[in-house]
Design a protein around this motif. Structure first.
Motif, PDB file in Angstrom:
ATOM      1  N   ALA A  52      42.754  38.920  43.967  1.00  0.00           N
ATOM      2  CA  ALA A  52      43.425  37.926  44.456  1.00  0.00           C
ATOM      3  C   ALA A  52      43.087  37.579  45.754  1.00  0.00           C
ATOM      4  CB  ALA A  52      45.113  37.890  44.046  1.00  0.00           C
ATOM      5  N   GLY A  53      42.765  38.283  46.509  1.00  0.00           N
ATOM      6  CA  GLY A  53      42.489  38.368  47.874  1.00  0.00           C
ATOM      7  C   GLY A  53      42.452  39.882  48.690  1.00  0.00           C
ATOM      8  N   THR A  54      42.066  39.671  50.096  1.00  0.00           N
ATOM      9  CA  THR A  54      42.138  40.706  50.936  1.00  0.00           C
ATOM     10  C   THR A  54      43.118  40.141  51.909  1.00  0.00           C
ATOM     11  OG1 THR A  54      40.025  41.570  50.571  1.00  0.00           O
ATOM     12  CG2 THR A  54      40.857  42.025  52.616  1.00  0.00           C
ATOM     13  N   VAL A  55      44.165  41.120  52.201  1.00  0.00           N
ATOM     14  CA  VAL A  55      45.214  40.834  53.387  1.00  0.00           C
ATOM     15  C   VAL A  55      45.246  42.022  54.070  1.00  0.00           C
ATOM     16  CG1 VAL A  55      47.567  40.001  53.875  1.00  0.00           C
ATOM     17  CG2 VAL A  55      46.452  39.223  51.547  1.00  0.00           C
ATOM     18  N   TYR A  56      44.858  42.013  55.426  1.00  0.00           N
ATOM     19  CA  TYR A  56      44.935  42.914  56.350  1.00  0.00           C
ATOM     20  C   TYR A  56      46.262  43.187  56.762  1.00  0.00           C
ATOM     21  CZ  TYR A  56      39.930  42.215  56.646  1.00  0.00           C
ATOM     22  OH  TYR A  56      38.625  42.368  56.784  1.00  0.00           O
ATOM     23  N   HIS A  57      46.832  44.374  57.006  1.00  0.00           N
ATOM     24  CA  HIS A  57      48.073  44.291  57.338  1.00  0.00           C
ATOM     25  C   HIS A  57      48.410  43.856  58.954  1.00  0.00           C
ATOM     26  CE1 HIS A  57      48.599  46.969  54.101  1.00  0.00           C
ATOM     27  NE2 HIS A  57      48.464  48.406  54.311  1.00  0.00           N
ATOM     28  N   GLY A  58      49.928  43.873  59.150  1.00  0.00           N
ATOM     29  CA  GLY A  58      50.162  43.306  60.244  1.00  0.00           C
ATOM     30  C   GLY A  58      51.641  43.713  60.655  1.00  0.00           C
ATOM     31  N   LEU A  59      51.966  43.495  62.056  1.00  0.00           N
ATOM     32  CA  LEU A  59      53.222  44.054  62.485  1.00  0.00           C
ATOM     33  C   LEU A  59      54.066  43.047  63.092  1.00  0.00           C
ATOM     34  CD1 LEU A  59      52.202  47.117  64.627  1.00  0.00           C
ATOM     35  CD2 LEU A  59      52.449  47.134  62.110  1.00  0.00           C
ATOM     36  N   THR A  60      55.141  42.889  63.123  1.00  0.00           N
ATOM     37  CA  THR A  60      55.842  41.864  64.018  1.00  0.00           C
ATOM     38  C   THR A  60      55.683  42.010  65.222  1.00  0.00           C
ATOM     39  OG1 THR A  60      57.865  43.686  64.138  1.00  0.00           O
ATOM     40  CG2 THR A  60      58.165  42.059  62.310  1.00  0.00           C
ATOM     41  N   ILE A 119      46.190  49.315  64.411  1.00  0.00           N
ATOM     42  CA  ILE A 119      46.716  48.164  65.060  1.00  0.00           C
ATOM     43  C   ILE A 119      48.184  48.198  65.656  1.00  0.00           C
ATOM     44  CG2 ILE A 119      45.773  46.778  63.224  1.00  0.00           C
ATOM     45  CD1 ILE A 119      48.445  46.364  61.746  1.00  0.00           C
ATOM     46  N   GLU A 120      49.082  49.456  65.486  1.00  0.00           N
ATOM     47  CA  GLU A 120      49.804  50.083  66.110  1.00  0.00           C
ATOM     48  C   GLU A 120      49.612  50.248  67.822  1.00  0.00           C
ATOM     49  OE1 GLU A 120      53.008  52.005  62.723  1.00  0.00           O
ATOM     50  OE2 GLU A 120      51.343  53.114  63.694  1.00  0.00           O
ATOM     51  N   THR A 152      46.687  49.730  73.713  1.00  0.00           N
ATOM     52  CA  THR A 152      46.017  50.918  74.054  1.00  0.00           C
ATOM     53  C   THR A 152      44.763  50.927  73.287  1.00  0.00           C
ATOM     54  OG1 THR A 152      48.157  52.331  74.224  1.00  0.00           O
ATOM     55  CG2 THR A 152      46.065  53.514  73.522  1.00  0.00           C
ATOM     56  N   PRO A 153      43.548  51.060  73.706  1.00  0.00           N
ATOM     57  CA  PRO A 153      42.330  50.913  72.919  1.00  0.00           C
ATOM     58  C   PRO A 153      42.107  52.020  71.989  1.00  0.00           C
ATOM     59  CG  PRO A 153      42.108  51.784  75.085  1.00  0.00           C
ATOM     60  CD  PRO A 153      43.319  51.317  75.015  1.00  0.00           C
ATOM     61  N   VAL A 154      41.329  51.775  70.857  1.00  0.00           N
ATOM     62  CA  VAL A 154      41.050  52.908  69.748  1.00  0.00           C
ATOM     63  C   VAL A 154      39.669  53.352  69.699  1.00  0.00           C
ATOM     64  CG1 VAL A 154      41.465  53.252  67.344  1.00  0.00           C
ATOM     65  CG2 VAL A 154      42.833  51.684  68.449  1.00  0.00           C
ATOM     66  N   PHE A 213      46.598  40.526  63.760  1.00  0.00           N
ATOM     67  CA  PHE A 213      47.414  41.291  62.958  1.00  0.00           C
ATOM     68  C   PHE A 213      48.907  41.359  63.076  1.00  0.00           C
ATOM     69  CE2 PHE A 213      43.400  43.533  63.842  1.00  0.00           C
ATOM     70  CZ  PHE A 213      42.873  43.594  62.611  1.00  0.00           C
ATOM     71  N   THR A 214      49.516  39.878  63.062  1.00  0.00           N
ATOM     72  CA  THR A 214      50.893  39.859  63.077  1.00  0.00           C
ATOM     73  C   THR A 214      51.539  39.663  61.740  1.00  0.00           C
ATOM     74  OG1 THR A 214      50.750  37.490  63.210  1.00  0.00           O
ATOM     75  CG2 THR A 214      50.659  38.795  65.264  1.00  0.00           C
ATOM     76  N   ALA A 215      52.762  40.181  61.583  1.00  0.00           N
ATOM     77  CA  ALA A 215      53.357  39.834  60.139  1.00  0.00           C
ATOM     78  C   ALA A 215      53.588  38.358  59.620  1.00  0.00           C
ATOM     79  CB  ALA A 215      54.845  40.529  60.239  1.00  0.00           C
TER      80      ALA A 215
END
Length: 368
Positions: free
Chosen positions: A152-160, A265-266, A272-274, A324-326
């Motif tokens: 049905a789709g791809t939905v990347y995670h996100g944070l508030t 994404i946290e 902070t770079p990854v 990556f926001t909620a």
């Protein structure tokens, strides 16, 4: 829209400590409520939510020493979901596959987000047997091992946006490793990278029962020997902001097909770079040379540590805010919900099994 969110019972929603799936369910649920939807959350009894809570266990199962087998509690939760299924426009499952036989009479008004790895050999015949259930992937790479199914789709995670505050100037000159102590997460690589780069490494991680042996046999000796490694244990959300925000970089030296990698994404939310190895979802999450470095071996990772000064931490945070926001996550899912509801209303009950293994008679464009 009347929406049911069905969460795993291992952790509360949101989790007190480690728990990526339950954390995402919490962010999504709260944003849907904020947008005005009528949301019911099926979760552990100690969960905290502004939605209507259906308590399906007294507390998070992982934190209850009396629990030996979580399966009976999930079965009881699914029976409660079955009884109430007609109350909802859409039912959103986050528990992988246990519910598949249950939803045969209303599969078309459900969606299941797959939060784990899909390359295990026992999964292919299972998903082949249930080709019509609407599924959502959390990265496009996650889909690669799967047979033909009804995506049905791809939905990347996100944070508030406010859960992890931006830190413009890190207070300590250390590298961070956050997650699980497990072979595929490669904390041993993180230890070697930090040692070769001449930097301190702080490890904040949980150890699952399944990984206790490898943690004791392989990782514990590595942590105990070098002076530059500090193991701080499992941390909560408040501690995470300080831990990630004050790090020069997050090391993500994985060696497996990571479905998403929430910790990336946290870190970005903190500015902070990854530094991440190119596996699984990493190229979809990290904008190379913008929010971090994508590397292919230990030499490249060590070299990347020496280039961290080139990052503008506000630009790293900007990459998070853009992607990556909620709120973005909720909007993506609402679009999928509406498409499913529309199709379900047009064709009625969606059969769980398709003749000759064909896909479901509708297709929904991906969201990303």
């Amino acid at each position: 829209m009347k929406i049911a969110q069905i969460a795993p019972l291992a952790e509360r929603v949101p989790p007190k400590l480690y728990g990526g799936t339950e954390r995402i369910v919490s962010y999504l649920t709260e944003e849907l409520v904020r947008q005005g939807h009528d949301v019911t959350l099926f979760a552990s009894g100690d969960s905290v939510t502004s939605a209507k809570l259906v308590r399906c266990s007294d507390m998070a199962l992982r934190l209850n020493p009396a629990i030996q087998d979580p399966t009976p509690y999930h079965v009881m939760m699914l029976e409660e979901v079955r009884k109430r299924a007609d109350d909802f426009d859409i039912l959103h499952f986050h528990i992988d596959l246990l519910h598949f036989p249950l939803i045969s009479t209303f599969a078309g008004k459900t969606v299941t987000t797959l939060h784990g790895r899909l390359d295990l050999p026992d999964l292919k015949p299972l998903y082949t047997a249930f080709p019509n259930i609407p599924l959502v992937s959390i990265s496009n790479d996650q889909r690669r091992p799967m047979p033909p199914v009804n995506w049905a789709g791809t939905v990347y995670h996100g944070l508030t946006s406010d859960v992890l505050p931006f830190t413009g100037t890190p207070g300590d000159g250390y590298l961070a490793f956050l997650g699980r102590i497990s072979p595929e997460k490669r904390p041993d690589r993180a230890i070697e990278i930090a040692a070769r780069a001449g930097m301190k490494l702080k490890i904040a991680a949980k150890v699952d029962k399944a990984d206790e042996a490898s943690g004791q046999n392989q990782i514990a000796p590595l942590v105990s020997k070098p002076d530059n490694v500090e193991y701080v244990g499992e941390i909560n959300e408040t501690q995470k902001a300080d831990f990630l925000g004050n790090a020069r970089a997050l090391l993500f030296p994985i060696d497996w097909p990571e479905p998403f990698g929430l910790v990336m994404i946290e870190a970005m939310a903190c500015g902070t770079p990854v530094i991440a190895f190119e596996c699984g979802s990493v190229p979809e999450v990290i904008d190379d040379n913008v929010s971090g470095f994508i590397v292919h071996d230990l030499d490249e990772a060590v070299d990347a540590v020496g280039k961290l000064d080139q990052f503008d931490r506000r630009t790293v945070r900007g990459s998070f805010d853009k992607r990556f926001t909620a709120a973005r996550v909720a909007n993506d899912y609402v679009e999928i919900y509406r498409s499913l509801i529309s199709e379900y209303g047009n064709i009625g009950q969606l059969p769980l099994h398709a003749a000759n293994g064909n896909a479901a008679p509708f297709a929904i464009s991906e969201t990303a």
